[in-house]
Scaffold this motif. Structure first.
Motif, PDB file in Angstrom:
ATOM      1  N   TYR A 154      -7.177  -2.176   2.928  1.00 44.52           N
ATOM      2  CA  TYR A 154      -6.160  -2.477   3.932  1.00 44.52           C
ATOM      3  C   TYR A 154      -6.775  -3.058   5.200  1.00 44.52           C
ATOM      4  N   TYR A 209       5.353   3.889   1.609  1.00 43.22           N
ATOM      5  CA  TYR A 209       4.931   2.571   1.124  1.00 43.22           C
ATOM      6  C   TYR A 209       4.953   1.569   2.280  1.00 43.22           C
ATOM      7  N   TYR A 210       3.876   0.805   2.388  1.00 41.52           N
ATOM      8  CA  TYR A 210       3.709  -0.168   3.453  1.00 41.52           C
ATOM      9  C   TYR A 210       3.513  -1.568   2.862  1.00 41.52           C
ATOM     10  N   PHE A 239       0.848  -1.175   0.000  1.00 43.45           N
ATOM     11  CA  PHE A 239       0.000   0.000   0.000  1.00 43.45           C
ATOM     12  C   PHE A 239       0.888   1.231   0.000  1.00 43.45           C
ATOM     13  N   ARG A 240       0.317   2.376  -0.292  1.00 35.56           N
ATOM     14  CA  ARG A 240       1.044   3.633  -0.177  1.00 35.56           C
ATOM     15  C   ARG A 240       0.088   4.728   0.273  1.00 35.56           C
ATOM     16  N   GLN A 241       0.674   5.733   0.898  1.00 32.82           N
ATOM     17  CA  GLN A 241      -0.116   6.855   1.369  1.00 32.82           C
ATOM     18  C   GLN A 241       0.684   8.132   1.161  1.00 32.82           C
ATOM     19  N   ALA A 266       5.237   8.801  -1.838  1.00 29.31           N
ATOM     20  CA  ALA A 266       4.358   8.365  -0.755  1.00 29.31           C
ATOM     21  C   ALA A 266       5.165   7.540   0.235  1.00 29.31           C
ATOM     22  N   GLY A 285      -3.403  12.120   1.761  1.00 34.80           N
ATOM     23  CA  GLY A 285      -4.188  11.199   0.945  1.00 34.80           C
ATOM     24  C   GLY A 285      -4.626   9.963   1.702  1.00 34.80           C
ATOM     25  N   GLU A 286      -5.438   9.158   1.036  1.00 28.40           N
ATOM     26  CA  GLU A 286      -5.901   7.891   1.602  1.00 28.40           C
ATOM     27  C   GLU A 286      -4.842   6.822   1.382  1.00 28.40           C
ATOM     28  N   ARG A 287      -4.888   5.767   2.195  1.00 26.02           N
ATOM     29  CA  ARG A 287      -4.004   4.622   1.958  1.00 26.02           C
ATOM     30  C   ARG A 287      -4.531   3.876   0.735  1.00 26.02           C
ATOM     31  N   GLU A 288      -3.657   3.706  -0.238  1.00 27.35           N
ATOM     32  CA  GLU A 288      -4.048   3.173  -1.552  1.00 27.35           C
ATOM     33  C   GLU A 288      -3.386   1.834  -1.808  1.00 27.35           C
TER      34      GLU A 288
END
Length: 125
Positions: free
Chosen positions: A109, A93-94, A37-39, A91, A43-46
């Motif tokens: 998520y 990144y997770y 994911f990235r944020q 962003a 912004g929202e977590r995408e």
């Protein structure tokens, strides 16, 4: 207790590449699904990409054709190869993993069980 640790983030110029890694410690249950994911700021977590237990991959529209998700056979390491980076990819990144069972939507998520702390990716000239 499962712990995830991302690495490989950094600063890169537009058009450049980075490879993110995620080390999964304590993955005795062998994560059934894994994802990135990235944020971005404000912004929202995408959802960026995912790989399921069968090895089937999914990608967000904005990264399709540029990013590649993969993992090692033991599912101890998860990778995200990122090419042709642009400023919109900037962003945190997770990485994320999910245990077997239960609902899973790779873009959501909340359907994952564990997350890493994140690694910053900055794309600018």
């Amino acid at each position: 207790q499962v712990q995830l640790q991302e690495s490989g983030g950094g600063s890169v110029q537009p058009g450049g590449s980075l490879r993110l890694s995620c080390t999964v410690v304590g993955n005795t249950y062998r994560s059934k699904c894994m994802g990135w994911f990235r944020q971005a700021p404000g912004g929202e977590r995408e959802g960026v990409a995912s790989i399921d237990n069968a090895g089937i991959t999914s990608y967000g529209n904005s990264v399709k054709g540029r990013f590649t998700i993969s993992h090692d056979n033991a599912k101890i390491m998860l990778y995200l190869e990122m090419n042709s980076l642009n400023p919109e990819d900037t962003a945190i990144y997770y990485c994320a993993t999910k245990k077997a069972g239960g609902r899973w939507n790779w873009r959501d998520y909340s359907t994952y069980d564990y997350f890493g702390q994140g690694t910053q990716v900055t794309v600018s000239s």
